[in-house]
Design a protein around this motif. Sequence first.
Motif, mmCIF file in Angstrom:
data_model
loop_
_atom_site.group_PDB
_atom_site.id
_atom_site.type_symbol
_atom_site.label_atom_id
_atom_site.label_comp_id
_atom_site.label_asym_id
_atom_site.label_seq_id
_atom_site.Cartn_x
_atom_site.Cartn_y
_atom_site.Cartn_z
ATOM 1 N N ALA A 13 -7.474 8.840 0.516
ATOM 2 C CA ALA A 13 -6.026 8.294 -0.049
ATOM 3 C C ALA A 13 -6.062 6.849 -0.275
ATOM 4 O O ALA A 13 -5.535 6.619 -1.539
ATOM 5 C CB ALA A 13 -5.013 8.795 0.997
ATOM 6 N N TYR A 14 -6.838 6.084 0.138
ATOM 7 C CA TYR A 14 -6.547 4.612 -0.024
ATOM 8 C C TYR A 14 -7.533 4.287 -1.089
ATOM 9 O O TYR A 14 -6.976 3.726 -2.106
ATOM 10 C CB TYR A 14 -7.079 3.960 1.162
ATOM 11 C CG TYR A 14 -6.947 2.363 1.003
ATOM 12 C CD1 TYR A 14 -5.581 1.691 0.698
ATOM 13 C CD2 TYR A 14 -8.275 1.593 1.183
ATOM 14 C CE1 TYR A 14 -5.595 0.275 0.531
ATOM 15 C CE2 TYR A 14 -7.993 0.121 0.769
ATOM 16 C CZ TYR A 14 -6.854 -0.436 0.775
ATOM 17 O OH TYR A 14 -6.517 -1.885 0.692
ATOM 18 N N GLN A 15 -8.715 5.100 -1.480
ATOM 19 C CA GLN A 15 -9.435 4.837 -2.353
ATOM 20 C C GLN A 15 -8.786 5.351 -3.653
ATOM 21 O O GLN A 15 -8.950 4.687 -4.918
ATOM 22 C CB GLN A 15 -10.852 5.489 -2.018
ATOM 23 C CG GLN A 15 -11.689 4.720 -0.941
ATOM 24 C CD GLN A 15 -11.878 3.252 -1.321
ATOM 25 O OE1 GLN A 15 -11.901 2.683 -2.368
ATOM 26 N NE2 GLN A 15 -12.004 2.589 -0.396
ATOM 27 N N GLN A 37 -5.464 5.551 -4.444
ATOM 28 C CA GLN A 37 -4.528 4.557 -4.633
ATOM 29 C C GLN A 37 -4.930 3.434 -5.638
ATOM 30 O O GLN A 37 -4.591 2.970 -6.403
ATOM 31 C CB GLN A 37 -3.797 4.092 -3.429
ATOM 32 C CG GLN A 37 -2.504 3.226 -3.685
ATOM 33 C CD GLN A 37 -1.528 3.710 -4.388
ATOM 34 O OE1 GLN A 37 -1.251 4.906 -4.441
ATOM 35 N NE2 GLN A 37 -0.753 2.795 -5.470
ATOM 36 N N GLU A 74 -4.470 2.041 -9.209
ATOM 37 C CA GLU A 74 -3.853 0.894 -9.655
ATOM 38 C C GLU A 74 -4.632 0.214 -10.454
ATOM 39 O O GLU A 74 -4.177 -0.744 -11.172
ATOM 40 C CB GLU A 74 -3.501 -0.080 -8.386
ATOM 41 C CG GLU A 74 -2.365 0.568 -7.326
ATOM 42 C CD GLU A 74 -1.866 -0.376 -6.155
ATOM 43 O OE1 GLU A 74 -2.559 -1.679 -6.360
ATOM 44 O OE2 GLU A 74 -1.220 0.263 -5.404
ATOM 45 N N VAL A 85 2.804 8.540 -13.312
ATOM 46 C CA VAL A 85 2.637 7.312 -12.470
ATOM 47 C C VAL A 85 1.906 5.998 -13.268
ATOM 48 O O VAL A 85 2.568 4.990 -13.156
ATOM 49 C CB VAL A 85 1.919 7.818 -11.699
ATOM 50 C CG1 VAL A 85 1.573 6.495 -10.417
ATOM 51 C CG2 VAL A 85 2.661 8.843 -10.539
#
Lengths: 179, 139
Positions: free
Chosen positions: A52-54, A56, A60, A69
């Motif tokens: 999930a972090y990667q 995000q 970005e 988004v």
Amino acid sequence: MTAVADPLGGSWCIEHLTDEVEKRAWQVYEELERLGPERAWREMSAQGHEAAYQRQLAIERGERVVVGVNRFMTPPEEDDPVLELLARDTRRDPPFDPAWREKQIKRLMQVKQGRDEAQAQAARRRLQEAYRERANILPPTIEAVKAYLSIGEICGALAEVEGWEALRKRGGFLLRLYG
Amino acid sequence: MDHPLRVLLVSDTPGHTAGYHVVARGLRDAGLEVIAGGYMEPPAAAEAAVQEDVDCIGYRIMDRDPLALVSSLMEHLGRLGARDIPVVVGGIIPRPLHAALYRLGVVGIFPPGSRLADIVECIRGHRRPRPVGGTSPVG
């Protein structure tokens, strides 16, 4: 197309990829089996959080496109009637009729009076039994619903087995509401 | 040297924690110290914030009424004399509630699609004022 059971059957590419997915899934599964339930759970959540972090970070950086988004955004709608309702001061100006509470309680009482009480209590006992024996509680829960036990009664039946406090610690929000 | 900014992250309900963990990780990678409070009711969150002496509270709200939760949190912070701890909220916060939340004293609102860098910048910009002679001011 939909009348054929497996329209892509025999396609080398699809069959190969399917085998590959199966093979890798088994590898993951066996690795988790080897770790045991406690560590497997931790490993899975750690991997999930990392992914999930990667994801995000990729969004970005603009490497991963998410329509609405980070690409093709729509401006927020200013006058959505539903959202305006939410923005009201709900304590002074409730967006629902307070009399509904009484109506709902009355309806619940009617359901309880109309049901076969012996069947309801039998379903309740079977649910508690399954829970005590750590058996699958889904079938007895379905039975309980069909016997018209309320959600509060179903949660209460489980709570009786091990105590509200223990259940609340594990069960969280819904059980807090009924506790 | 400045101590790293300390943030208490709490959520309104258990479960659905992907975003919570993404934010926790993002803050940590940006050099902030994260205290993962997890699911906490407003009174407990206020108390934890005071005991851990945090510079900011990050409140993930997804399932429950943001206005009720935030006003309760503010009330309990006030009761503990810690109304100066800035509160940042994130999660499913309907757009028309934003103004009311800012009026309650929230310093930042981050719905889905927010950037981690913006969250970090907001927290850094609103860090809790420290008494004179305490931590040195932002350099």
